[in-house]
Scaffold this active site. Structure first.
Site, PDB file in Angstrom:
ATOM      1  N   ARG A 267       0.822  -1.290  -0.052  1.00 42.66           N
ATOM      2  CA  ARG A 267      -0.151  -0.032  -0.010  1.00 42.66           C
ATOM      3  C   ARG A 267       0.982   1.029   0.179  1.00 42.66           C
ATOM      4  O   ARG A 267       1.863   1.267   0.626  1.00 42.66           O
ATOM      5  CB  ARG A 267      -1.008  -0.011   1.213  1.00 42.66           C
ATOM      6  CG  ARG A 267      -1.795  -1.273   1.431  1.00 42.66           C
ATOM      7  CD  ARG A 267      -2.954  -1.232   0.601  1.00 42.66           C
ATOM      8  NE  ARG A 267      -3.686  -0.042   0.471  1.00 42.66           N
ATOM      9  CZ  ARG A 267      -4.878   0.212  -0.005  1.00 42.66           C
ATOM     10  NH1 ARG A 267      -5.403  -1.003  -0.660  1.00 42.66           N
ATOM     11  NH2 ARG A 267      -5.567   1.358   0.112  1.00 42.66           N
ATOM     12  N   VAL A 268       0.320   2.202  -0.749  1.00 40.61           N
ATOM     13  CA  VAL A 268       0.965   3.607  -0.627  1.00 40.61           C
ATOM     14  C   VAL A 268       0.216   4.647   0.304  1.00 40.61           C
ATOM     15  O   VAL A 268       0.768   5.687   0.132  1.00 40.61           O
ATOM     16  CB  VAL A 268       1.215   4.385  -2.176  1.00 40.61           C
ATOM     17  CG1 VAL A 268       2.293   3.182  -2.808  1.00 40.61           C
ATOM     18  CG2 VAL A 268      -0.084   4.220  -2.694  1.00 40.61           C
ATOM     19  N   ASP A 269      -0.794   4.130   0.791  1.00 43.26           N
ATOM     20  CA  ASP A 269      -1.601   5.140   1.704  1.00 43.26           C
ATOM     21  C   ASP A 269      -1.427   4.581   3.177  1.00 43.26           C
ATOM     22  O   ASP A 269      -0.796   3.868   3.409  1.00 43.26           O
ATOM     23  CB  ASP A 269      -3.022   4.958   1.271  1.00 43.26           C
ATOM     24  CG  ASP A 269      -3.720   3.632   1.051  1.00 43.26           C
ATOM     25  OD1 ASP A 269      -2.934   2.699   1.550  1.00 43.26           O
ATOM     26  OD2 ASP A 269      -4.885   3.529   0.519  1.00 43.26           O
ATOM     27  N   ASP A 270      -2.309   5.147   3.921  1.00 44.77           N
ATOM     28  CA  ASP A 270      -2.049   4.827   5.327  1.00 44.77           C
ATOM     29  C   ASP A 270      -2.792   3.539   5.821  1.00 44.77           C
ATOM     30  O   ASP A 270      -3.769   3.603   6.698  1.00 44.77           O
ATOM     31  CB  ASP A 270      -2.421   5.935   6.236  1.00 44.77           C
ATOM     32  CG  ASP A 270      -1.412   7.259   6.058  1.00 44.77           C
ATOM     33  OD1 ASP A 270      -0.335   6.674   6.016  1.00 44.77           O
ATOM     34  OD2 ASP A 270      -2.115   8.414   6.136  1.00 44.77           O
TER      35      ASP A 270
END
Ligand code: 6R9
Length: 765
Positions: free
Chosen positions: A633-636
């Site tokens: 994932r590149v988000d939180d």
């Protein structure tokens, strides 16, 4: 079956009148008008053509001209990139990619090709790269024709409108709206059960059930399953559930779980399954959001040696939702007899009804509620980067066609297969690939209630031998956990029935891949590493075993009709070898249509970050041969044992604790779970940083979200690194958590740079 010839085109949509008018107005939340966003009819997006290209296995082929590599070379592999020969050199890694790449160098595996055996390829549904490329090309150039030919194999009471699909995924052109097979009238339960029975498979086993204790088992043929589904459907109708009503299902992996899903689908009700590992608070949150007419649950479940009192959790959730103005009048409770007796279950007379007492009294025939392809089928809540879970909404027709087709090709399904997916129906994998995808294909599916290492770590292979499982689909976290226990637990079982293995939920690291392939599959079974999401409904990037070689750790190539692109931070499409953000250029039948009650969030989260694309939230690298390597994932969002959980959700559970002033959560590499949860916590003034407080913070997360979200580490943080505008710099926290202290980068922009040293000092306190 030739569904079109037997279809009746004139039956109108019947809406059940069982609910009172007032109930209908307060509860029927799923009228399709909610999604009436103005007609957006844009031309189909430009679809890429597929160049032929030479294949990187040149060295292998040169060494052995008759080898499989050489065969492959001669036909070439698709790269899904138009301008490969004009590849600009400078597309390196993008700097801000915050994905946690698993601790191994995936690039090292790039030249490693694992071929299917010639026999496997010969018998496969797609047996060569050329065949795939031909089908893929057609699916991209003529999606309407490609998908409508497949859809025609299902039963439709009325055929869809001539458009087949319409989509606007470009926020610049107006609201995002996607429709597939609109105007087509069908029913997914009918297609999964009645249609297969009419085709002569009534006596075929639909479900095998293996209980927690070895020796506990059961089975239902397609005909028996239909009887049970109809009885429950009739009961639900009797208590006033009708088309468009929500039903929350909180059941463990008993056969009653798929039965309940199918019963809802049969009558057009919208199920929302909540994983029976979620806490009362999480369950209440979902009940409050979707306002179900009924909650269907079980009194208890055994997981290994542990008994979990599910009914007590439901009682608390219902009390909590009632306090918030959402009172559910009916709770249908299945007595899980081997685990807990009804007499030992707390009961609220009037509200709680025993499944076994009422459901069997209803007829085993239940007419089908015919629904539009775009009518909602289910809601499934999933974590995002804010504290509030999102209600992912899937509709009927496209989802049906997509899950069935992806299942068939990614597992190279044969009617003689026995299929076991270890996922729980509380997650999307259990929706698409325990219930709908396989049953739509008339497959025999194993449902397992227990824990995979109970009574010992050989249990999975014991089950594989017992049922002669041919297709085994699981998550990397389980592979890694079993790998740690040693080969002997595997090799003591035969496993010779196995044909295809599958992996889902997170990137599978190459060493786990190899162990799965060599030890579990005896170097004989291809692995389908399927990349997809709750939102996508079905596989988007997946091997098609038999068609091309695998590379350990790569999800390989896109499924039919899917155009993945990798973009840089500015949204420029990268070509050739590159790393970046994974987006999809077009819609496919199984994509979700909205977030329940929040279409704006749907657009903001998925379609606004890179206008003109669906943004997956994942990082991805594409190698020189066009293979895709998902990097996380590149988000939180953290992916723990294949379960998605937003850092914000854990943080809000922590700050709910009276002693917690502030919390910041990050993901760190974990040898078994993929990612572990690492929480930095600041306590309120005057409270000492003690082990006791630490334990109660962990407990707070367990009770508010569920055990799977409990932090692995609480790191005391008298101060958190913040910018002058007060934003927590998670990049620094990630480095501290993973002990990469020499990579802290520039800390001069912090309001108080000294907190960094202080945090480092507190590492082992
Ligand atoms: C099906 C499912 C989705 C997220 C997704 C990605 C990760 C899933 C993967 C994978 C690498 C695979 N993911 N499958 N990453 N390789 N084969 O898991 O849905 O719970 O919504 O999670 O899981 O990060 O974005 P969901």
């Amino acid at each position: 079956m030739d569904s079109m010839s037997s279809a009746c085109f004139c039956t109108p949509l019947i809406t059940s009148t069982a609910a009172t008018a007032s109930q209908a107005s307060t509860r029927r939340l799923f009228s399709t008008s909610r999604f009436h966003l103005g007609r957006q009819r844009s031309p189909p997006p430009c679809r890429a053509s597929l160049p032929m290209t030479t294949f990187c296995a040149a060295a292998a082929a040169a060494a052995d001209p008759g080898s499989a590599a050489s065969r492959l070379l001669s036909v070439g592999l698709p790269r899904h990139v138009e301008s490969m020969p004009r590849l600009p050199s400078g597309n390196g890694r993008i700097s801000r990619l915050s994905a946690v790449v698993l601790g191994e160098a995936l690039a090292a595996e790039e030249n490693d090709l694992i071929f299917p055996s010639p026999e496997f390829s010969r018998d496969a549904l797609v047996s060569s790269p050329e065949q795939y490329r031909k089908m893929y090309k057609r699916s991209i150039e003529d999606p309407a024709g490609f998908w409508s030919e497949i859809a025609a194999q299902f039963y439709w009471k009325k055929r869809w409108s001539p458009d087949v699909y319409s989509e606007n995924i470009d926020v610049r052109k107006g609201p995002v709206k996607i429709e597939w097979f609109k105007g087509g009238i069908t029913n997914i339960c009918y297609n999964a059960l009645d249609r297969n029975i009419e085709a002569g498979n009534g006596d075929k086993v639909a479900l095998y059930w293996e209980g927690n204790e070895p020796g506990q088992d059961g089975q239902l043929t397609y005909a028996q399953l239909l009887d049970q589904v109809c009885q429950l459907a009739n009961y639900l109708k009797h208590v006033g559930v009708s088309k468009g009503d929500a039903v929350v299902i909180y059941l463990p992996m008993l056969m009653e779980l798929p039965i309940a899903m199918l019963a809802c689908a049969r009558i057009g009700a919208v199920h929302s399954v909540v994983f029976a590992g979620f806490s009362a608070e999480s369950l209440a949150q979902r009940i409050i959001d979707c306002k179900p007419k009924v909650v269907v649950c079980s009194n208890a479940v055994s997981r290994g040696a542990k008994v979990i009192n599910l009914k007590a959790i439901v009682d608390n959730a219902l009390a909590e939702s009632a306090n918030n103005g959402i009172a559910v009048d009916l709770c249908l409770v299945y007595e899980n007899q081997s685990t807990m007796k009804k007499e030992d279950t707390k009961w609220q007379d009037g509200r709680d009804i025993l499944w076994q007492e009422v459901v069997p009294q209803f007829p085993t025939k239940c007419p089908v509620e015919w629904v539009d392809a775009e009518d909602p089928l289910f809601l499934l809540y999933t974590s995002g980067s804010t504290g509030k879970p999102k209600g992912v909404l899937h509709t009927t027709g496209g989802y049906m066609v997509y899950t069935a087709t992806t299942f068939k090709y990614a597992f190279d399904y044969k009617p003689s297969d026995v299929y076991w997916c270890t996922a729980d129906c509380g997650w999307i994998t259990g929706h698409s690939y325990v219930t709908y995808g396989p049953l739509l294909n008339g497959a025999t599916v194993l449902v397992f209630e227990g824990a995979p290492s109970y009574p010992d770590p050989g249990r999975c292979w014991d089950i594989v031998d017992k049922y002669k499982v041919t297709l085994f689909y699981t998550a990397p976290t389980l592979v890694r956990a079993l790998m740690r226990e040693g080969d002997e637990y595997v090799t003591r079982y035969s496993r010779k029935s196995l044909r295809v293995l599958g992996s889902v939920g997170e990137p599978i690291n190459p060493s786990a891949w190899r162990w799965f392939y060599n030890v579990v599959g005896d170097s004989r079974c291809p692995i389908s590493d399927t990349w997809w999401q709750t939102e996508t409904g079905g596989f988007l990037i997946t091997p098609i075993p038999g068609a091309w070689p695998q590379k350990p750790g790569s999800a390989t190539f896109p499924f039919f009709g899917v155009q993945p692109v990798i973009v840089d931070e500015k949204g420029n499409e990268l070509e050739g070898e590159c790393s970046g953000y994974l987006c999809i250029k077009n819609s496919w039948p199984g994509i979700f249509r909205s977030l329940y009650g929040d279409h704006e969030r749907y657009e903001t989260t998925y379609f606004k970050p890179f206008a003109g694309y669906y943004f997956s939230g994942d990082g991805c690298r594409r190698d020189k041969d066009g293979y895709h390597w998902l990097t996380g994932r590149v988000d939180d969002v953290i992916n723990v044992s294949g379960h998605r959980i937003g850092t914000a959700e854990i943080e809000s559970a922590l700050v709910y604790h009276p002693h917690c002033a502030e919390a910041a959560v990050v993901g760190v590499d974990h040898p078994v779970k993929g990612q572990g949860i690492y929480a930095f916590v600041t306590l309120v003034d005057g409270v000492d940083y003690t082990d006791e407080v630490r334990k109660s913070l962990i407990l707070a997360v367990r009770t508010q979200i569920g055990a799977f979200a409990a932090p692995d580490k609480i790191h005391w943080a008298p101060g958190l690194p913040k910018t002058r505008s007060g934003k927590i710099m998670r990049r620094i926290l990630r480095k501290i958590a993973s002990k990469q202290l020499d990579e802290l980068g520039d800390i001069s922009t912090l309001a108080e740079p000294s907190v960094v040293n202080q945090l480092i000092e507190f590492t082992d306190r």
